[in-house]
Design a protein around this motif. Structure first.
Motif, PDB file in Angstrom:
ATOM      1  N   GLU A 189     -36.043  75.036  43.001  1.00 59.97           N
ATOM      2  CA  GLU A 189     -34.659  74.580  43.081  1.00 59.97           C
ATOM      3  C   GLU A 189     -34.330  73.637  41.920  1.00 59.97           C
ATOM      4  O   GLU A 189     -33.254  73.730  41.316  1.00 59.97           O
ATOM      5  CB  GLU A 189     -34.419  73.850  44.406  1.00 59.97           C
ATOM      6  N   ALA A 190     -35.256  72.754  41.607  1.00 60.08           N
ATOM      7  CA  ALA A 190     -35.056  71.819  40.503  1.00 60.08           C
ATOM      8  C   ALA A 190     -34.985  72.544  39.168  1.00 60.08           C
ATOM      9  O   ALA A 190     -34.188  72.176  38.297  1.00 60.08           O
ATOM     10  CB  ALA A 190     -36.182  70.788  40.484  1.00 60.08           C
ATOM     11  N   HIS A 191     -35.797  73.582  38.993  1.00 60.14           N
ATOM     12  CA  HIS A 191     -35.779  74.330  37.731  1.00 60.14           C
ATOM     13  C   HIS A 191     -34.486  75.123  37.559  1.00 60.14           C
ATOM     14  O   HIS A 191     -33.981  75.267  36.442  1.00 60.14           O
ATOM     15  CB  HIS A 191     -37.001  75.236  37.631  1.00 60.14           C
ATOM     16  N   ILE A 192     -33.935  75.631  38.653  1.00 59.50           N
ATOM     17  CA  ILE A 192     -32.645  76.328  38.572  1.00 59.50           C
ATOM     18  C   ILE A 192     -31.562  75.340  38.138  1.00 59.50           C
ATOM     19  O   ILE A 192     -30.744  75.635  37.252  1.00 59.50           O
ATOM     20  CB  ILE A 192     -32.299  76.993  39.914  1.00 59.50           C
ATOM     21  N   ALA A 193     -31.555  74.160  38.739  1.00 56.74           N
ATOM     22  CA  ALA A 193     -30.567  73.137  38.372  1.00 56.74           C
ATOM     23  C   ALA A 193     -30.769  72.681  36.927  1.00 56.74           C
ATOM     24  O   ALA A 193     -29.794  72.485  36.192  1.00 56.74           O
ATOM     25  CB  ALA A 193     -30.668  71.955  39.334  1.00 56.74           C
ATOM     26  N   SER A 215     -27.937  74.789  30.049  1.00 55.31           N
ATOM     27  CA  SER A 215     -26.985  75.778  29.536  1.00 55.31           C
ATOM     28  C   SER A 215     -25.641  75.136  29.206  1.00 55.31           C
ATOM     29  O   SER A 215     -24.876  75.659  28.409  1.00 55.31           O
ATOM     30  CB  SER A 215     -26.785  76.912  30.544  1.00 55.31           C
ATOM     31  N   GLU A 216     -25.364  73.982  29.815  1.00 58.99           N
ATOM     32  CA  GLU A 216     -24.130  73.236  29.541  1.00 58.99           C
ATOM     33  C   GLU A 216     -24.343  72.158  28.484  1.00 58.99           C
ATOM     34  O   GLU A 216     -23.459  71.347  28.240  1.00 58.99           O
ATOM     35  CB  GLU A 216     -23.605  72.597  30.830  1.00 58.99           C
ATOM     36  N   GLY A 217     -25.532  72.092  27.893  1.00 54.48           N
ATOM     37  CA  GLY A 217     -25.810  71.129  26.832  1.00 54.48           C
ATOM     38  C   GLY A 217     -26.287  69.771  27.309  1.00 54.48           C
ATOM     39  O   GLY A 217     -26.326  68.828  26.534  1.00 54.48           O
ATOM     40  N   LEU A 261     -34.942  65.531  39.496  1.00 50.29           N
ATOM     41  CA  LEU A 261     -34.324  66.056  38.289  1.00 50.29           C
ATOM     42  C   LEU A 261     -33.783  64.865  37.517  1.00 50.29           C
ATOM     43  O   LEU A 261     -32.967  64.100  38.032  1.00 50.29           O
ATOM     44  CB  LEU A 261     -33.202  67.040  38.630  1.00 50.29           C
ATOM     45  N   LEU A 262     -34.270  64.698  36.299  1.00 51.09           N
ATOM     46  CA  LEU A 262     -33.935  63.535  35.475  1.00 51.09           C
ATOM     47  C   LEU A 262     -33.069  63.945  34.292  1.00 51.09           C
ATOM     48  O   LEU A 262     -33.238  65.035  33.740  1.00 51.09           O
ATOM     49  CB  LEU A 262     -35.211  62.872  34.957  1.00 51.09           C
ATOM     50  N   ILE A 267     -24.360  64.959  36.989  1.00 54.33           N
ATOM     51  CA  ILE A 267     -24.006  64.881  38.411  1.00 54.33           C
ATOM     52  C   ILE A 267     -22.733  65.677  38.689  1.00 54.33           C
ATOM     53  O   ILE A 267     -22.639  66.396  39.691  1.00 54.33           O
ATOM     54  CB  ILE A 267     -23.862  63.409  38.847  1.00 54.33           C
ATOM     55  N   GLU A 268     -21.761  65.601  37.803  1.00 55.65           N
ATOM     56  CA  GLU A 268     -20.532  66.391  37.964  1.00 55.65           C
ATOM     57  C   GLU A 268     -20.832  67.888  37.973  1.00 55.65           C
ATOM     58  O   GLU A 268     -20.289  68.631  38.792  1.00 55.65           O
ATOM     59  CB  GLU A 268     -19.545  66.074  36.844  1.00 55.65           C
ATOM     60  N   LEU A 269     -21.678  68.325  37.053  1.00 56.64           N
ATOM     61  CA  LEU A 269     -22.024  69.749  36.993  1.00 56.64           C
ATOM     62  C   LEU A 269     -22.777  70.209  38.243  1.00 56.64           C
ATOM     63  O   LEU A 269     -22.540  71.299  38.755  1.00 56.64           O
ATOM     64  CB  LEU A 269     -22.859  70.041  35.741  1.00 56.64           C
ATOM     65  N   LEU A 270     -23.672  69.364  38.738  1.00 52.22           N
ATOM     66  CA  LEU A 270     -24.454  69.732  39.908  1.00 52.22           C
ATOM     67  C   LEU A 270     -23.612  69.771  41.181  1.00 52.22           C
ATOM     68  O   LEU A 270     -23.955  70.471  42.129  1.00 52.22           O
ATOM     69  CB  LEU A 270     -25.631  68.770  40.082  1.00 52.22           C
TER      70      LEU A 270
END
Length: 137
Positions: free
Chosen positions: A15-19, A25-27, A53-54, A64-67
């Protein structure tokens, strides 16, 4: 390099690797911590706070907004465009009033009550509410 901040916690490393992949991908640079500890002893996941996830302090707010974004509607639209003939409809009458259904569930329960052990002869599939047609998925 700026200080790393925890932007999310997950129970499992995948799950962490997907995030992390989504953030990258968003930079937004991101790093996964404690994944090996959880892989070796997954029962420790809750005790150590999960897989972290750091992200660098300067990118933490954006991460945090993207997640927190919900992209599930986008996924449904993409799947509908890619696979148009997989729309669920009854093969007999074409109705879209369908429901998940397990055929033979009552008989399997009665056999379990009478014999004391289960006989798994039921089938999972879909049933049309309009005409009662059953088909396997």
């Amino acid at each position: 390099m700026s200080q790393l901040v925890v932007v999310a916690r997950f129970s499992f490393p995948h799950e962490a690797h997907i995030a992390r992949s989504m953030l990258e991908s968003e930079g937004v640079p991101a790093f996964v911590a404690d994944e090996h500890t959880v892989n070796m002893q997954w029962l420790y996941s809750n005790a150590i706070g999960g897989v972290r996830l750091l992200a660098p302090n300067g990118h933490a707010k954006r991460a945090i907004e993207l997640l927190q974004q919900d992209n599930s509607d986008t996924l449904c639209e993409v799947l509908a465009e890619e696979y148009p003939d997989t729309a669920d409809a009854c093969p007999d009458c074409g109705s879209t009033e369908i429901e998940p259904y397990t055929q033979g569930k009552k008989a399997a329960f009665v056999v379990f009550l009478l014999l004391g052990f289960p006989l798994f002869f039921y089938k999972h599939g879909l049933r049309c509410r309009h005409c009662g047609c059953f088909w396997r998925t």
